[in-house]
Each structure stands twice: as structure tokens, then as C-alpha cells.
Design a protein around this motif. Structure first.
Motif, short mmCIF file in Angstrom:
data_model
loop_
_atom_site.label_atom_id
_atom_site.label_comp_id
_atom_site.label_asym_id
_atom_site.label_seq_id
_atom_site.Cartn_x
_atom_site.Cartn_y
_atom_site.Cartn_z
N ASN A 163 -3.60 11.06 -4.15
CA ASN A 163 -4.35 11.55 -3.00
C ASN A 163 -5.56 12.36 -3.42
O ASN A 163 -6.65 12.20 -2.89
CB ASN A 163 -3.44 12.47 -2.19
CG ASN A 163 -3.12 11.88 -0.85
OD1 ASN A 163 -3.60 10.79 -0.54
ND2 ASN A 163 -2.35 12.58 -0.07
N PRO A 215 4.10 1.28 -1.91
CA PRO A 215 4.27 2.70 -2.27
C PRO A 215 5.67 3.25 -2.04
O PRO A 215 6.00 4.29 -2.55
CB PRO A 215 3.25 3.40 -1.37
CG PRO A 215 3.07 2.47 -0.22
CD PRO A 215 3.27 1.09 -0.74
N GLN A 217 2.99 8.15 4.55
CA GLN A 217 2.04 7.08 4.86
C GLN A 217 0.62 7.48 4.51
O GLN A 217 -0.16 6.69 4.00
CB GLN A 217 2.15 6.69 6.33
CG GLN A 217 3.39 5.87 6.58
CD GLN A 217 3.71 5.74 8.04
OE1 GLN A 217 3.19 6.50 8.86
NE2 GLN A 217 4.58 4.82 8.37
N GLY A 229 -1.91 5.92 1.47
CA GLY A 229 -3.21 5.38 1.84
C GLY A 229 -3.20 4.54 3.11
O GLY A 229 -4.18 3.89 3.44
N PHE A 230 -2.06 4.55 3.85
CA PHE A 230 -2.02 3.83 5.13
C PHE A 230 -2.53 4.77 6.21
O PHE A 230 -1.77 5.25 7.06
CB PHE A 230 -0.59 3.39 5.46
CG PHE A 230 0.02 2.50 4.41
CD1 PHE A 230 -0.75 1.60 3.72
CD2 PHE A 230 1.38 2.54 4.15
CE1 PHE A 230 -0.20 0.77 2.76
CE2 PHE A 230 1.94 1.72 3.19
CZ PHE A 230 1.15 0.83 2.50
N PHE A 231 -3.85 5.02 6.20
CA PHE A 231 -4.37 6.07 7.06
C PHE A 231 -4.22 5.73 8.54
O PHE A 231 -3.86 6.57 9.34
CB PHE A 231 -5.83 6.35 6.72
CG PHE A 231 -6.04 6.78 5.31
CD1 PHE A 231 -5.36 7.88 4.81
CD2 PHE A 231 -6.88 6.09 4.46
CE1 PHE A 231 -5.52 8.29 3.51
CE2 PHE A 231 -7.06 6.50 3.15
CZ PHE A 231 -6.38 7.60 2.67
N LYS A 257 2.34 -4.26 3.95
CA LYS A 257 1.47 -3.20 4.47
C LYS A 257 0.36 -2.87 3.48
O LYS A 257 -0.80 -2.73 3.85
CB LYS A 257 2.31 -1.93 4.69
CG LYS A 257 2.88 -1.80 6.05
CD LYS A 257 3.43 -0.40 6.25
CE LYS A 257 4.67 -0.14 5.44
NZ LYS A 257 5.23 1.20 5.62
N GLN A 258 0.76 -2.72 2.21
CA GLN A 258 -0.20 -2.34 1.18
C GLN A 258 -1.27 -3.41 1.02
O GLN A 258 -2.45 -3.11 0.93
CB GLN A 258 0.54 -2.11 -0.14
CG GLN A 258 -0.35 -1.87 -1.33
CD GLN A 258 -0.92 -0.47 -1.34
OE1 GLN A 258 -0.80 0.26 -0.37
NE2 GLN A 258 -1.55 -0.10 -2.43
N GLN A 263 -3.68 -3.21 3.79
CA GLN A 263 -4.57 -2.06 3.66
C GLN A 263 -5.65 -2.34 2.62
O GLN A 263 -6.80 -1.94 2.78
CB GLN A 263 -3.74 -0.83 3.26
CG GLN A 263 -4.55 0.43 3.03
CD GLN A 263 -5.02 1.08 4.33
OE1 GLN A 263 -4.32 1.03 5.34
NE2 GLN A 263 -6.19 1.68 4.32
N LYS A 286 -8.27 10.14 -4.90
CA LYS A 286 -8.99 9.39 -3.86
C LYS A 286 -9.92 10.30 -3.08
O LYS A 286 -11.07 9.95 -2.80
CB LYS A 286 -7.99 8.76 -2.89
CG LYS A 286 -7.36 7.49 -3.43
CD LYS A 286 -6.32 6.94 -2.46
CE LYS A 286 -5.29 6.13 -3.20
NZ LYS A 286 -4.05 5.94 -2.45
#
Lengths: 436, 322
Positions: free
Chosen positions: A84, A397, B284, B288-290, A426-427, A430, A87
Motif C-alpha cells: 500500500n 491477494p 480490499q 488494491g480493489f478500491f 477479481k485481481q 482490477q 503504491k
């Protein structure tokens, strides 16, 4: 104008609690070292002892060789908290001049084309072993040089316990089962779990990739293209079954749920536990006498003839696009130094290597701990496969939570695999990958 | 018998209309309509503007934006509108179902225990006991400690092999369960620590509520020959109702959005067994699943509103009545 309704006010107060997005970007000082001709660059690393010490050694050796450059370090936490921070720093333009981070799928999540300096064919990578490049390549462009060593992902075992019980390093899963049963019968923890640090629970799945690739050599490409799934591919699903089996057969320590990784590695070194599915790097944190007791083998598959180990590539050193001018030159010099034989020597002086460096013309010193030698033997025998996360940008993740749930018997292996597939979807969405 | 006394003189405050000091004599000859009256008595709405601007910029605007972003798949660089997909995804997640259940369990357990224990401590600490002031500070002390510090301390204490709790229990011959590592006890263990940490505040509110009850009522019970139980049941309990409502409301909201303690003690684990909505959302964001996480925040907002507003209205109506 109507009177202001208090209920609305309360609703707004409650709503405000939702929005903790306070972006705090400090203005990064752009003062370029004054008139002394010295360039100062910053290096961001994770805060683990195994990183901070070698980083300091690298900097000391580098500054000695390049007296006009000074390097200051910053640290960040590891794991997803660190992801995090990296990024956020990149997207707010607040990143250090050089940063050490993972290679492989985690690099893809940084949108390197937008944020990182392209190092394709750059002289800074002159000493980098070409086998490392795929792990830092995105769309044909190379973004990083390696730092530290490659690692093995599989089973760390206590050699004393193995010798005492007269056990051989298993080449098939059946041999591993019989070893584990014998260890359990002798009153020693057969398989150590340290699920308080959730990432340690993934090794039976991730470390099994060598066997998956042996069964299906094109798994990685098919996986990226959304053609194979963990839940439906027999070889891939085995990793989840192996995770569940440790609990079902009673191999696992009773307090696995609240054991931390630091406690786990001590338990293994003390001989109270015999086998620990993990990466090889933690062995470097142990005193040499204890590290000498620990060996490594890859997670066994069904067939002894394809026995091998899964390999984790070294992390990458990257330069953000916000680094320019004299700082950029200094940053390139620094990463070139780290990824050179001299840099590898500096690294070794601060942390015993737990795998080979991917630097041309450098081989492990004789003093390296047994895990590094065990891994090197697999590499020399050409019996290694890079972990899936270095071959495919797709990595869900939540795997670490899912494998804990499987390992503690809350979820079945089959359900766990299916949940992971959903997580991966999901990843991929994204990341905007084609075909998902 | 209990005296349900509601003395008329208890409402001596008359209509506030006559309190307009310094204004009424200005233009005595002129008669004014009600609307003009109101206008003259209230400040201009422009006085709200500075606060409203700050509030709008910092709270309202981001909230509205958050509602929009919950309908997109966004990174820090760009966003893509995907309609209600995030909500569909969020509700189809396995961790959400258990998270929702855990959130409710956690909120109800912590809130319930805080009400009961808070009341017990408050009655005890307003009674005639020795070193009352000291005991009051002891009960309140955990509230002052950082939640993260509490979480880390207790995860050490509850460690099954080396933790103090296990060591003490083993002296008595009890094998300590793996409090935080066992999926079936993890959430409740955290909830109990939350109660330990939060009960001081509940006690404080109750002490204030109980001390505000006029002595006359207790004396009346004495005159009627009632005992301690009657005093508690018929005086303290009903007259401390505003305090009870405050405690329930605060601890319920706190429980529903609780995150820090759970995160430091179990990280939502083992597996997903102590995940609450807030920790699901946090993970989440972390992954990075904003867009998905923003949708989760909207869901959490709606959930908290759905539970708290009706409760709040109900309590308010009861308070006026009593």
C-alpha cells in the motif's frame, strides 16, 4: 429557507465517518546537495532486519567506491501494508529515488509503464543474470535489477531430527507422509504452522508449483489467459489438499493458529518441530550454529523422477520516474553496484545468503548455510521452476487467508481452491487483463 | 410502593419567548406577525456559511464522491464505470457473509456486556465503598490506553504456550485453549478484550447518570421500607435510562465499525473467522480493489444507519416521555 433538520446533520456526521481518505503528501525536498558537488539519493526498503542490515552494508560499500554520492535509507513495513505504501508513494510522486520491492506479480500492480524508469538494455544491468529479467519485465520492457538472493519455497527441515529418526529427504509425497507420521509418533511436531503470520500458510500451494508445471508445462500461460483454474486442474488443486492434510493427519502443532513466524523458526531450530513449509530466507536470521541444522527440500510431488523445487526470484530495485537529473545517474550507479559481484560480497557480509545471487560470475561462498547449498543443488540439476507469481501477473491477494482457513479445517480443500479462483478473478479484472 | 412523583414545579422553565433580552423595547408601537417575529429572533443563515463550507468540502463532497466511486473499478490513476458490479461482487463474497454475521455478533456482545458491566460497576462505585475515587480511575484506566497497544499486549497474554493467561490457568490445572488461534474462540476473545477496554467509558456515563438522580427518590424508598433491590429496580434503573441509551448507542456504533482491536489481535483470522465488515473492507483496499472497498464502505454506512437511526429515534421518543 427551511430550518436545518438535526436528523440530517446526524446523518452527515455518520457519513463523514466513511471517508478517512486523508491524502498526506509531504513536499519532497528537491534541494540538490548544495555546492559541494555531492549528490544525495534516498533508498526505500522494507523494515525487516534481513533487509535493513544488508542495505546498510551495500550503502557503506557503495559510498566508499563512489565518494560523491551519499545514500540515505527509509523503511516501510513488509507485507500488504508495505504494498500500500509503495503504491501510494508512487502515485503521489513521493517515492524515494531508488526502492527495493518484489519482482513478479507485485511489480505488475505498480503500473510500471506509468511510474517506473525503463531500464531495458541499460548498462546498470550489465552484471544481472538474464534469468532474472522475466521477473521484472512488463510488456517487453525491463524495469529492475536484482537485490539479494533467490530463495527456495518448500520445506525447511531439522537435520538433527531427520538423522535421529533415520529419515531420508522425501522425493515423493508418499514418502513425505510416512516421514511425517514417524515424526509425529516420536512426539515431535511433524509440520509446523505459524498462521498468526498468515503469509506462511501459503507454501503448500505456492511451493507446489514445480509439480504443477511438471504435470502441465503451459500452466502459467493458460492461467494468465484464464484457461485453467486451481479448482479444476487436478495437479494444481493438490496444493490445497496438501494444506488440508497436515491438519487432518494431526501433523500440525496445536497452537498453529497463534504461533508467529519468528516463534516458528525458533521451534524448528530447537528441534521441537521437524518440518516447516516456508521460504528459505528466514534461515539467514538464525545464528550460524542453528542455521547449520536446517536443510531444505522442495515440496514432493507424485513422481520421484520429476522431483524438484520452486524458486523465488530476488526482489527488484526500481527507480521511479520522479527521479531525474544527477539523482537519476546516481540511482543507476547504485543499482548497478548492488547487482554486481562487489555488491553481492557486501550483501553476504551482512546477511548469510539463503540462495544464489542472480549476478553474473558470482557463486556462493563456502560458508553459506545448508539451505542455500540445497537450493543450489536443485538449480545445478536444473530441477527448479520459478514460482507462479513470477510467470504470471495473476495472484489473488486473499490466498493467505484462504490457506489458513483450509489449514485449520474451516474450509475444505476443494472449496478453498474455488475461493482462490474467485479471488484471482477479481485481481485480474482490477489489473484489466484480457480474457477475464 | 413506589412513588411516581412528577412534581409540577419540576418544569419551572417557562416559554422562552420572554427571554429576548435587549430587543423587545426597540419598536414598541409596531405589531409584528409571527414570521417577522421568528426572523427577528434568529440569526441570519449566513452565519452557518464558514462552518458549512468547511464541512461540505471535508465531509459532504467526499461522501458523495465515494458513492459515485463505489460504482466504478478504479485505481489511483483512472476509473471505469461498472454499474452495480461491485455491490454484486461484494455480496457474493464468502468473507462478507461471515463478516456481516461476525460484525453483528461483535456489536451485540460488546454492547450488551458494556451495558450490564457498566451498570454494575457504576452502582458499585457510586455506593459507599472504600477508596472509591481510586477504583473509579482503575476502571477508567483501560480507556486511556491506545487500542493497538491493548491489542498487542493481549495477543501476547493469550498466547497458548507462553502467554500469562495460559500459564496461570495451567497452575489451576486447566489447559488453556488457543484463544486467538482457534477459529471458534477468536472473535469472542477479541470481544471480551474490547469490553475490558471500553467498559470504563460506559461506567463513567452511568456514574454521571446515577449521580444526577435526586436523592429524594431514594429517601422515598427508605420511607416506604424498600430495600437496596427496590432502589435499584425502581429508581436507579428507570431514571438512568438516558445513560443506558447513550451507552447502548455509543457501544453499538463502536462495535459495528470496530476494526483496530480486531486487526491487531487476529487480523481477521484465523482464516476469515474473526473478519468483520471493516476488516473485509480494509483488506480490499490493501489488495488494491478500491472500487470494491468503496462499495463496502457504502454498505457499512447503510448498515450502521439502518441499525442506529431507528434505535436513536426510539430512544429519543422514550426520553421525552420519561
Amino acid at each position: 429557507m427551511k430550518t436545518f433538520r438535526p436528523r440530517f446533520a446526524i446523518a452527515m456526521v455518520a457519513a463523514s465517518a466513511l471517508v478517512p481518505l486523508a491524502a498526506c503528501s509531504s513536499s519532497s525536498g528537491s534541494g540538490s546537495g548544495g555546492g559541494s558537488g555531492k549528490t544525495e539519493i534516498t533508498l526505500l526498503t522494507d523494515s525487516a532486519d534481513t533487509t535493513v542490515k544488508p542495505a546498510a552494508a551495500e550503502i557503506a560499500a557503495f559510498e566508499k567506491a563512489n565518494p560523491t554520492i551519499t545514500v540515505k535509507t527509509e523503511t516501510r513495513p513488509g507485507g500488504s501494508d508495505g504494498d500500500n505504501i509503495v503504491k501510494t508513494k508512487l502515485s503521489t510522486g513521493d517515492m524515494a529515488d531508488v526502492f527495493w520491492y518484489n519482482s513478479g506479480s507485485l511489480l505488475a500492480a505498480l503500473s510500471p509503464a506509468k511510474t517506473l524508469v525503463d531500464l531495458t538494455n541499460d548498462p546498470a544491468l550489465a552484471n544481472t543474470d538474464p534469468s532474472f529479467l522475466p521477473a521484472v519485465t512488463q510488456n517487453g520492457k525491463v524495469y529492475g535489477a536484482p537485490w539479494g538472493t533467490a530463495m527456495g519455497g518448500g520445506i525447511l527441515y531439522n537435520k538433527d531430527v531427520y538423522a535421529k529418526l533415520n529419515l531420508q529427504v522425501p522425493k515423493t509425497w508418499a514418502e513425505f507422509e510416512s516421514n511425517s507420521d514417524k515424526i509425529k509418533a516420536s512426539g515431535i511436531t511433524a509440520v509446523l504452522g505459524s498462521f498468526k503470520d498468515t503469509w506462511t500458510s501459503q507454501l503448500f500451494v505456492l511451493g507446489d508449483y514445480h509439480n504443477v508445471a511438471a504435470a502441465n508445462p503451459s500452466f502459467a500461460t493458460d492461467y494468465t489467459a484464464n484457461k485453467v483454474k486451481y479448482a479444476t486442474d487436478q495437479a494444481a488443486e493438490k496444493g490445497f489438499e496438501k494444506t488440508a492434510e497436515a491438519k487432518q493427519k494431526g501433523w500440525l502443532n496445536a497452537s498453529a493458529g497463534s504461533t508467529t513466524f519468528a516463534q516458528g523458526i525458533k521451534l524448528l531450530a530447537s528441534g521441537r518441530a521437524a518440518q516447516y513449509p516456508l521460504l528459505t530466507f528466514p534461515v539467514g536470521t538464525l545464528p550460524p550454529a542453528q542455521a547449520a541444522k536446517i536443510g531444505f527440500f522442495g515440496i514432493p510431488g507424485d513422481d520421484a523422477s520429476t522431483n524438484g523445487a520452486t524458486l523465488w526470484e530476488p526482489g527488484g530495485q526500481y527507480i521511479p520516474k520522479t527521479t531525474t537529473g544527477a539523482k537519476l545517474d546516481a540511482a543507476k550507479k547504485f543499482i548497478a553496484f548492488v547487482a554486481s559481484p562487489a555488491g553481492s560480497d557486501a550483501y553476504t557480509s551482512a546477511a548469510p545468503p539463503t540462495g544464489p545471487y542472480l549476478v553474473k560470475g558470482y557463486s556462493l561462498p563456502a560458508s553459506a548455510p545448508p539451505v542455500a547449498k540445497d537450493l543450489e543443488a536443485y538449480i545445478t540439476a536444473k530441477a527448479t521452476t520459478p514460482a507462479l507469481e513470477f510467470l504470471s501477473p495473476v495472484k489473488g491477494p486473499s490466498l493467505e487467508q484462504i490457506t489458513v482457513a483450509v489449514a485449520t479445517g474451516q474450509t475444505s480443500a476443494k472449496d478453498g481452491a474455488a475461493q482462490y479462483d474467485a479471488d484471482v478473478t477479481k485481481q485480474a479484472k482490477q489489473l484489466g487483463l484480457p480474457g477475464w | 410502593m413506589v412513588i411516581r412523583s412528577r412534581p409540577e414545579e419540576a418544569t419551572p422553565v417557562g416559554p422562552r419567548g420572554n427571554a429576548g433580552a435587549g430587543r423587545s423595547t426597540r419598536r414598541p408601537g409596531r405589531t409584528r406577525s409571527d414570521a417577522q417575529n421568528l426572523r427577528a429572533r434568529t440569526y441570519s443563515y449566513w452565519f452557518y456559511a464558514p462552518a458549512g463550507l468547511v464541512y461540505g468540502l471535508i465531509f459532504v463532497v467526499p461522501t458523495v464522491i465515494a458513492f459515485y466511486y463505489s460504482l466504478t473499478r478504479w485505481t489511483l490513476f483512472d476509473s471505469q464505470f461498472i454499474g452495480l458490479d461491485n455491490f454484486r461482487q461484494f455480496f457474493s463474497e464468502q468473507s462478507l457473509v461471515s463478516g456481516l454475521k461476525n460484525t453483528l455478533i461483535y456489536a451485540v456482545v460488546t454492547s450488551g456486556l458494556k451495558v450490564v458491566l457498566g451498570m454494575v460497576f457504576a452502582v458499585l462505585l457510586t455506593g459507599p465503598i472504600r477508596s472509591r475515587g481510586f477504583l473509579r480511575s482503575v476502571v477508567f484506566f483501560p480507556v486511556l490506553v491506545s487500542t493497538v497497544a491493548v491489542g498487542i499486549t493481549f495477543s501476547m497474554l493469550l498466547q497458548p504456550d507462553t502467554g500469562l493467561v495460559a500459564v496461570v490457568l495451567s497452575k489451576v490445572g486447566i489447559t488453556s485453549p488457543d484463544w486467538l488461534g482457534n477459529p471458534s474462540t477468536a472473535l469472542l476473545s477479541v470481544a471480551l478484550v474490547d469490553v475490558w477496554k471500553g467498559v470504563g467509558l460506559a461506567t463513567l456515563i452511568y456514574i454521571a447518570g446515577i449521580l444526577a438522580i435526586p436523592k429524594d427518590y431514594y429517601e422515598a424508598v427508605d420511607v416506604d421500607g424498600g430495600g437496596a433491590w427496590t432502589k435499584f429496580r425502581n429508581v436507579t434503573l428507570p431514571l438512568a435510562r438516558p445513560a443506558t441509551f447513550t451507552v447502548i448507542l455509543l457501544s453499538l456504533i463502536g462495535g459495528l465499525r470496530s476494526f483496530d482491536l480486531i486487526w491487531t489481535m487476529t487480523g481477521g483470522g484465523p482464516g476469515f473467522s474473526s473478519d468483520v465488515i471493516a476488516s473485509v473492507i480494509y483488506k480490499q483496499y490493501q489488495a488494491g480493489f478500491f472500487g470494491l472497498a468503496t462499495a463496502g464502505n457504502v454498505v457499512l454506512f447503510v448498515l450502521v444507519s439502518l441499525i442506529v437511526f431507528p434505535l436513536f429515534r426510539y430512544f429519543n421518543s422514550r426520553e421525552v416521555e420519561s
